[in-house]
Design an enzyme around this catalytic site. Sequence first.
Site, PDB file in Angstrom:
ATOM      1  N   CYS A  90      28.323  22.321  83.161  1.00  0.00           N
ATOM      2  CA  CYS A  90      28.583  23.748  83.022  1.00  0.00           C
ATOM      3  C   CYS A  90      28.467  24.418  84.386  1.00  0.00           C
ATOM      4  O   CYS A  90      27.449  24.279  85.073  1.00  0.00           O
ATOM      5  CB  CYS A  90      27.585  24.357  82.045  1.00  0.00           C
ATOM      6  SG  CYS A  90      27.593  26.153  82.030  1.00  0.00           S
ATOM      7  N   GLU A  91      29.496  25.130  84.787  1.00  0.00           N
ATOM      8  CA  GLU A  91      29.492  25.721  86.124  1.00  0.00           C
ATOM      9  C   GLU A  91      28.558  26.928  86.236  1.00  0.00           C
ATOM     10  O   GLU A  91      28.274  27.395  87.334  1.00  0.00           O
ATOM     11  CB  GLU A  91      30.905  26.128  86.532  1.00  0.00           C
ATOM     12  CG  GLU A  91      31.512  27.260  85.723  1.00  0.00           C
ATOM     13  CD  GLU A  91      32.929  27.580  86.167  1.00  0.00           C
ATOM     14  OE1 GLU A  91      33.287  28.762  86.110  1.00  0.00           O
ATOM     15  OE2 GLU A  91      33.678  26.659  86.557  1.00  0.00           O
ATOM     16  N   HIS A  92      28.071  27.433  85.115  1.00  0.00           N
ATOM     17  CA  HIS A  92      27.202  28.610  85.158  1.00  0.00           C
ATOM     18  C   HIS A  92      25.750  28.276  85.491  1.00  0.00           C
ATOM     19  O   HIS A  92      25.057  29.060  86.144  1.00  0.00           O
ATOM     20  CB  HIS A  92      27.256  29.354  83.821  1.00  0.00           C
ATOM     21  CG  HIS A  92      28.627  29.837  83.477  1.00  0.00           C
ATOM     22  ND1 HIS A  92      29.107  29.886  82.179  1.00  0.00           N
ATOM     23  CD2 HIS A  92      29.639  30.276  84.268  1.00  0.00           C
ATOM     24  CE1 HIS A  92      30.337  30.345  82.179  1.00  0.00           C
ATOM     25  NE2 HIS A  92      30.694  30.581  83.434  1.00  0.00           N
ATOM     26  N   HIS A  93      25.275  27.107  85.012  1.00  0.00           N
ATOM     27  CA  HIS A  93      23.872  26.730  85.243  1.00  0.00           C
ATOM     28  C   HIS A  93      23.711  25.326  85.821  1.00  0.00           C
ATOM     29  O   HIS A  93      22.595  24.881  86.046  1.00  0.00           O
ATOM     30  CB  HIS A  93      23.083  26.807  83.921  1.00  0.00           C
ATOM     31  CG  HIS A  93      23.051  28.181  83.331  1.00  0.00           C
ATOM     32  ND1 HIS A  93      23.911  28.571  82.330  1.00  0.00           N
ATOM     33  CD2 HIS A  93      22.277  29.258  83.611  1.00  0.00           C
ATOM     34  CE1 HIS A  93      23.668  29.832  82.006  1.00  0.00           C
ATOM     35  NE2 HIS A  93      22.678  30.278  82.758  1.00  0.00           N
ATOM     36  N   GLN A 124      34.020  24.769  78.953  1.00  0.00           N
ATOM     37  CA  GLN A 124      34.714  24.014  77.904  1.00  0.00           C
ATOM     38  C   GLN A 124      36.091  24.593  77.608  1.00  0.00           C
ATOM     39  O   GLN A 124      37.044  23.854  77.341  1.00  0.00           O
ATOM     40  CB  GLN A 124      33.855  23.972  76.637  1.00  0.00           C
ATOM     41  CG  GLN A 124      34.438  23.105  75.537  1.00  0.00           C
ATOM     42  CD  GLN A 124      33.506  22.981  74.346  1.00  0.00           C
ATOM     43  OE1 GLN A 124      32.285  23.008  74.497  1.00  0.00           O
ATOM     44  NE2 GLN A 124      34.061  22.860  73.154  1.00  0.00           N
ATOM     45  N   HIS A 158      25.782  22.015  74.495  1.00  0.00           N
ATOM     46  CA  HIS A 158      25.568  22.551  75.835  1.00  0.00           C
ATOM     47  C   HIS A 158      24.069  22.666  76.121  1.00  0.00           C
ATOM     48  O   HIS A 158      23.350  23.369  75.412  1.00  0.00           O
ATOM     49  CB  HIS A 158      26.223  23.925  75.966  1.00  0.00           C
ATOM     50  CG  HIS A 158      27.718  23.884  75.973  1.00  0.00           C
ATOM     51  ND1 HIS A 158      28.461  24.161  77.094  1.00  0.00           N
ATOM     52  CD2 HIS A 158      28.607  23.568  74.986  1.00  0.00           C
ATOM     53  CE1 HIS A 158      29.756  24.033  76.802  1.00  0.00           C
ATOM     54  NE2 HIS A 158      29.865  23.684  75.532  1.00  0.00           N
ATOM     55  N   CYS A 185      22.716  24.226  78.440  1.00  0.00           N
ATOM     56  CA  CYS A 185      22.335  25.587  78.845  1.00  0.00           C
ATOM     57  C   CYS A 185      21.987  26.441  77.633  1.00  0.00           C
ATOM     58  O   CYS A 185      21.325  27.478  77.775  1.00  0.00           O
ATOM     59  CB  CYS A 185      23.440  26.241  79.673  1.00  0.00           C
ATOM     60  SG  CYS A 185      25.037  26.327  78.853  1.00  0.00           S
TER      61      CYS A 185
END
Length: 199
Positions: free
Chosen positions: A88-91, A129, A157, A159
Amino acid sequence: MINYKKIDSYNEKKTNEIAKNFKSVIENLGEDITREGLEKTPERVAKAFQFLTHGYDINPLEILKSAMFTEDHKQMIVVKDIEVYSMCEHHLLPFFGKVHVAYIPNGKIVGLSKIPRIIEAFARRMQVQERLTDQIKECIQEALEPLGVAVVIECQHMCMQMRGIQKQNSITTTSSFMGEFEKDKTRKEFISLISNRYS
């Protein structure tokens, strides 16, 4: 006497730079970077992240084009339950699950192993995703120009499960359809084929 040498092929400059940054992260988290268990951790993490994001160096379209064959088959081809692991590119935490892909040929088919390979190429990047779902569909569409393409992804996920809302049993499902799969009848056939009762 231990006679063991592990052979890794990683970019040395990139590994050193990433390791240096992770060393700083570990120290800022309050750990002692000199203790035995952490001494080589920055280098290990640097190599791990290079592996987990090696998809940037792969051209998925070329993968499909390398194994295309002329075939007059006009029925749905489904490859389901393809394992997928991504970040996941956010976390920068993992998400993982299964991908289901179908297409209806229009004079061309592709070697079946190439579909999991393009999924791997797109997944081994910093991702969301939703984008991953569309990229797989668009790649198949561009390479094969089929009558239709369908992609469904079901993932857990970390996250959401390890941090934040901490809902361990949640599953995220995304879908993307093109061409014949935009028709209700065709889409329902695909969904029925990937559902558990057909496993």
